[in-house]
Design a protein around this motif. Structure first.
Motif, PDB file in Angstrom:
ATOM      1  N   ILE A 107       0.851  -1.201   0.000  1.00  0.00           N
ATOM      2  CA  ILE A 107       0.000   0.000   0.000  1.00  0.00           C
ATOM      3  C   ILE A 107       0.884   1.249   0.000  1.00  0.00           C
ATOM      4  O   ILE A 107       0.634   2.202  -0.742  1.00  0.00           O
ATOM      5  CB  ILE A 107      -0.936   0.004   1.233  1.00  0.00           C
ATOM      6  CG1 ILE A 107      -2.018  -1.059   1.090  1.00  0.00           C
ATOM      7  CG2 ILE A 107      -1.566   1.379   1.461  1.00  0.00           C
ATOM      8  CD1 ILE A 107      -3.031  -0.783   0.002  1.00  0.00           C
ATOM      9  N   ALA A 108       1.917   1.243   0.821  1.00  0.00           N
ATOM     10  CA  ALA A 108       2.838   2.384   0.861  1.00  0.00           C
ATOM     11  C   ALA A 108       3.567   2.540  -0.476  1.00  0.00           C
ATOM     12  O   ALA A 108       3.697   3.657  -0.992  1.00  0.00           O
ATOM     13  CB  ALA A 108       3.837   2.211   2.006  1.00  0.00           C
ATOM     14  N   ALA A 109       4.016   1.431  -1.043  1.00  0.00           N
ATOM     15  CA  ALA A 109       4.751   1.482  -2.311  1.00  0.00           C
ATOM     16  C   ALA A 109       3.860   1.913  -3.466  1.00  0.00           C
ATOM     17  O   ALA A 109       4.326   2.573  -4.409  1.00  0.00           O
ATOM     18  CB  ALA A 109       5.367   0.116  -2.612  1.00  0.00           C
ATOM     19  N   LYS A 110       2.589   1.572  -3.397  1.00  0.00           N
ATOM     20  CA  LYS A 110       1.645   1.916  -4.472  1.00  0.00           C
ATOM     21  C   LYS A 110       1.568   3.418  -4.690  1.00  0.00           C
ATOM     22  O   LYS A 110       1.305   3.881  -5.789  1.00  0.00           O
ATOM     23  CB  LYS A 110       0.259   1.361  -4.149  1.00  0.00           C
ATOM     24  CG  LYS A 110      -0.747   1.625  -5.231  1.00  0.00           C
ATOM     25  CD  LYS A 110      -2.113   1.140  -4.854  1.00  0.00           C
ATOM     26  CE  LYS A 110      -3.067   1.514  -5.988  1.00  0.00           C
ATOM     27  NZ  LYS A 110      -4.370   1.822  -5.534  1.00  0.00           N
ATOM     28  N   ARG A 111       1.827   4.178  -3.660  1.00  0.00           N
ATOM     29  CA  ARG A 111       1.758   5.641  -3.767  1.00  0.00           C
ATOM     30  C   ARG A 111       2.861   6.215  -4.643  1.00  0.00           C
ATOM     31  O   ARG A 111       2.746   7.338  -5.118  1.00  0.00           O
ATOM     32  CB  ARG A 111       1.824   6.266  -2.383  1.00  0.00           C
ATOM     33  CG  ARG A 111       0.625   5.908  -1.544  1.00  0.00           C
ATOM     34  CD  ARG A 111       0.739   6.450  -0.164  1.00  0.00           C
ATOM     35  NE  ARG A 111      -0.403   5.990   0.611  1.00  0.00           N
ATOM     36  CZ  ARG A 111      -0.787   6.513   1.724  1.00  0.00           C
ATOM     37  NH1 ARG A 111      -0.125   7.523   2.250  1.00  0.00           N
ATOM     38  NH2 ARG A 111      -1.831   6.038   2.355  1.00  0.00           N
ATOM     39  N   ILE A 112       3.942   5.443  -4.839  1.00  0.00           N
ATOM     40  CA  ILE A 112       5.065   5.986  -5.604  1.00  0.00           C
ATOM     41  C   ILE A 112       5.360   5.241  -6.901  1.00  0.00           C
ATOM     42  O   ILE A 112       6.211   5.675  -7.668  1.00  0.00           O
ATOM     43  CB  ILE A 112       6.345   6.047  -4.740  1.00  0.00           C
ATOM     44  CG1 ILE A 112       6.707   4.664  -4.196  1.00  0.00           C
ATOM     45  CG2 ILE A 112       6.209   7.051  -3.624  1.00  0.00           C
ATOM     46  CD1 ILE A 112       8.052   4.592  -3.513  1.00  0.00           C
ATOM     47  N   VAL A 113       4.663   4.138  -7.169  1.00  0.00           N
ATOM     48  CA  VAL A 113       4.923   3.396  -8.403  1.00  0.00           C
ATOM     49  C   VAL A 113       3.771   3.585  -9.383  1.00  0.00           C
ATOM     50  O   VAL A 113       2.660   3.909  -9.002  1.00  0.00           O
ATOM     51  CB  VAL A 113       5.156   1.884  -8.154  1.00  0.00           C
ATOM     52  CG1 VAL A 113       6.321   1.652  -7.229  1.00  0.00           C
ATOM     53  CG2 VAL A 113       3.913   1.203  -7.634  1.00  0.00           C
ATOM     54  N   THR A 114       4.068   3.372 -10.645  1.00  0.00           N
ATOM     55  CA  THR A 114       3.055   3.474 -11.690  1.00  0.00           C
ATOM     56  C   THR A 114       2.641   2.067 -12.115  1.00  0.00           C
ATOM     57  O   THR A 114       3.208   1.073 -11.641  1.00  0.00           O
ATOM     58  CB  THR A 114       3.614   4.214 -12.925  1.00  0.00           C
ATOM     59  OG1 THR A 114       4.626   3.390 -13.528  1.00  0.00           O
ATOM     60  CG2 THR A 114       4.198   5.565 -12.551  1.00  0.00           C
ATOM     61  N   ASN A 115       1.698   1.984 -13.042  1.00  0.00           N
ATOM     62  CA  ASN A 115       1.264   0.675 -13.550  1.00  0.00           C
ATOM     63  C   ASN A 115       2.355  -0.024 -14.352  1.00  0.00           C
ATOM     64  O   ASN A 115       2.236  -1.192 -14.662  1.00  0.00           O
ATOM     65  CB  ASN A 115       0.001   0.814 -14.401  1.00  0.00           C
ATOM     66  CG  ASN A 115      -1.240   0.871 -13.546  1.00  0.00           C
ATOM     67  OD1 ASN A 115      -1.176   0.907 -12.322  1.00  0.00           O
ATOM     68  ND2 ASN A 115      -2.380   0.875 -14.189  1.00  0.00           N
ATOM     69  N   LYS A 116       3.419   0.707 -14.691  1.00  0.00           N
ATOM     70  CA  LYS A 116       4.546   0.096 -15.389  1.00  0.00           C
ATOM     71  C   LYS A 116       5.655  -0.276 -14.413  1.00  0.00           C
ATOM     72  O   LYS A 116       6.725  -0.698 -14.818  1.00  0.00           O
ATOM     73  CB  LYS A 116       5.065   1.030 -16.470  1.00  0.00           C
ATOM     74  CG  LYS A 116       4.044   1.211 -17.588  1.00  0.00           C
ATOM     75  CD  LYS A 116       4.578   2.053 -18.699  1.00  0.00           C
ATOM     76  CE  LYS A 116       3.503   2.176 -19.765  1.00  0.00           C
ATOM     77  NZ  LYS A 116       3.916   2.998 -20.877  1.00  0.00           N
ATOM     78  N   GLN A 117       5.390  -0.128 -13.117  1.00  0.00           N
ATOM     79  CA  GLN A 117       6.369  -0.474 -12.080  1.00  0.00           C
ATOM     80  C   GLN A 117       5.750  -1.357 -11.000  1.00  0.00           C
ATOM     81  O   GLN A 117       6.225  -1.374  -9.877  1.00  0.00           O
ATOM     82  CB  GLN A 117       6.919   0.796 -11.436  1.00  0.00           C
ATOM     83  CG  GLN A 117       7.624   1.729 -12.393  1.00  0.00           C
ATOM     84  CD  GLN A 117       7.898   3.074 -11.749  1.00  0.00           C
ATOM     85  OE1 GLN A 117       7.098   3.590 -10.980  1.00  0.00           O
ATOM     86  NE2 GLN A 117       9.046   3.643 -12.072  1.00  0.00           N
ATOM     87  N   ILE A 118       4.722  -2.091 -11.336  1.00  0.00           N
ATOM     88  CA  ILE A 118       4.072  -2.965 -10.360  1.00  0.00           C
ATOM     89  C   ILE A 118       5.061  -4.008  -9.845  1.00  0.00           C
ATOM     90  O   ILE A 118       4.981  -4.435  -8.699  1.00  0.00           O
ATOM     91  CB  ILE A 118       2.803  -3.616 -10.956  1.00  0.00           C
ATOM     92  CG1 ILE A 118       1.782  -2.528 -11.293  1.00  0.00           C
ATOM     93  CG2 ILE A 118       2.195  -4.640  -9.996  1.00  0.00           C
ATOM     94  CD1 ILE A 118       0.570  -3.018 -12.055  1.00  0.00           C
ATOM     95  N   TRP A 119       6.024  -4.369 -10.662  1.00  0.00           N
ATOM     96  CA  TRP A 119       7.037  -5.340 -10.238  1.00  0.00           C
ATOM     97  C   TRP A 119       7.803  -4.843  -9.008  1.00  0.00           C
ATOM     98  O   TRP A 119       8.200  -5.644  -8.165  1.00  0.00           O
ATOM     99  CB  TRP A 119       7.989  -5.671 -11.389  1.00  0.00           C
ATOM    100  CG  TRP A 119       8.795  -4.493 -11.874  1.00  0.00           C
ATOM    101  CD1 TRP A 119       8.458  -3.584 -12.823  1.00  0.00           C
ATOM    102  CD2 TRP A 119      10.075  -4.106 -11.396  1.00  0.00           C
ATOM    103  NE1 TRP A 119       9.439  -2.638 -12.966  1.00  0.00           N
ATOM    104  CE2 TRP A 119      10.465  -2.943 -12.110  1.00  0.00           C
ATOM    105  CE3 TRP A 119      10.958  -4.623 -10.448  1.00  0.00           C
ATOM    106  CZ2 TRP A 119      11.671  -2.295 -11.898  1.00  0.00           C
ATOM    107  CZ3 TRP A 119      12.165  -3.976 -10.237  1.00  0.00           C
ATOM    108  CH2 TRP A 119      12.513  -2.829 -10.960  1.00  0.00           C
ATOM    109  N   VAL A 120       7.979  -3.533  -8.898  1.00  0.00           N
ATOM    110  CA  VAL A 120       8.660  -2.967  -7.721  1.00  0.00           C
ATOM    111  C   VAL A 120       7.807  -3.198  -6.481  1.00  0.00           C
ATOM    112  O   VAL A 120       8.306  -3.611  -5.427  1.00  0.00           O
ATOM    113  CB  VAL A 120       8.937  -1.448  -7.914  1.00  0.00           C
ATOM    114  CG1 VAL A 120       9.483  -0.824  -6.646  1.00  0.00           C
ATOM    115  CG2 VAL A 120       9.869  -1.220  -9.089  1.00  0.00           C
ATOM    116  N   CYS A 121       6.517  -2.950  -6.615  1.00  0.00           N
ATOM    117  CA  CYS A 121       5.584  -3.166  -5.504  1.00  0.00           C
ATOM    118  C   CYS A 121       5.579  -4.648  -5.100  1.00  0.00           C
ATOM    119  O   CYS A 121       5.548  -4.980  -3.924  1.00  0.00           O
ATOM    120  CB  CYS A 121       4.193  -2.707  -5.919  1.00  0.00           C
ATOM    121  SG  CYS A 121       3.061  -2.471  -4.562  1.00  0.00           S
ATOM    122  N   GLY A 122       5.628  -5.536  -6.099  1.00  0.00           N
ATOM    123  CA  GLY A 122       5.675  -6.971  -5.820  1.00  0.00           C
ATOM    124  C   GLY A 122       6.934  -7.358  -5.063  1.00  0.00           C
ATOM    125  O   GLY A 122       6.888  -8.155  -4.112  1.00  0.00           O
TER     126      GLY A 122
END
Length: 181
Positions: A107-122
């Motif tokens: 949830i915290a990471a979602k605030r800074i990543v885009t739909n092209k960076q979902i792998w970072v959130c994962g």
């Protein structure tokens, strides 16, 4: 009656997503990774959690809006039902602690990543899932030496979390425009 249909549709969609996550979880529970760390797995059921977190909700073409709280409900249901269906009730505390800490981090990471960076959130989710599980294991077993597993589990979490994030990202980016639930 008209007012109840959107709620019923949302409940049906959430049930279907929970079922998909549970099926993935149960299949994955049968797969043993060639790693000498107990409990290490791919975490593919997390693709459903990430999907719900990143599915566009402010899109006029989407008739059902899924929120972060819906993703949390799906996650908790999957963990509880997964523990029951796989017979791993004792692992419930580990799964819940890892899942909830992972969810908070995503949830915290979602605030800074885009739909092209979902792998970072994962990847972030994978790291924090393992941190949560190790902390719970240390508390339950009263064995602080288990912290020694953490470096390898963080590496595994980065790899598996990146994989689940890339799968989710690919699915979401390939959905046709004007998609609806």
């Amino acid at each position: 009656m008209q007012k109840k249909q959107p709620k019923l549709k949302k409940l049906t969609i959430m049930a279907a997503l929970t079922t998909a996550a549970l099926i993935i979880f149960i299949i994955e529970a049968q797969i043993q990774l060639p790693i000498p760390i107990p409990g290490a797995k791919l975490g593919l059921a997390n693709t459903i959690t990430l999907f719900v977190l990143f599915f566009p909700t402010n899109d006029k073409s989407t008739s059902v809006n899924l929120k972060s709280t819906d993703a949390l409900m799906i996650l908790i249901c999957r963990i509880l039902l997964g523990a029951i269906f796989t017979g791993r009730i004792l692992a419930l505390a580990l799964s819940l602690s890892g899942g909830l800490l992972s969810f908070a981090a995503m949830i915290a990471a979602k605030r800074i990543v885009t739909n092209k960076q979902i792998w970072v959130c994962g990847a972030i989710g994978g790291i924090f899932h393992n941190i949560g599980q190790i902390l719970a294991a240390i508390l339950i077993t009263e064995t602080p030496a288990m912290i020694a597993y953490l470096p390898i589990l963080i590496i595994i979490g980065i790899i598996t979390g990146t994989l689940t994030g890339l799968i989710t990202q690919t699915i979401l980016l390939r959905l046709p425009k004007g998609r609806k639930f």
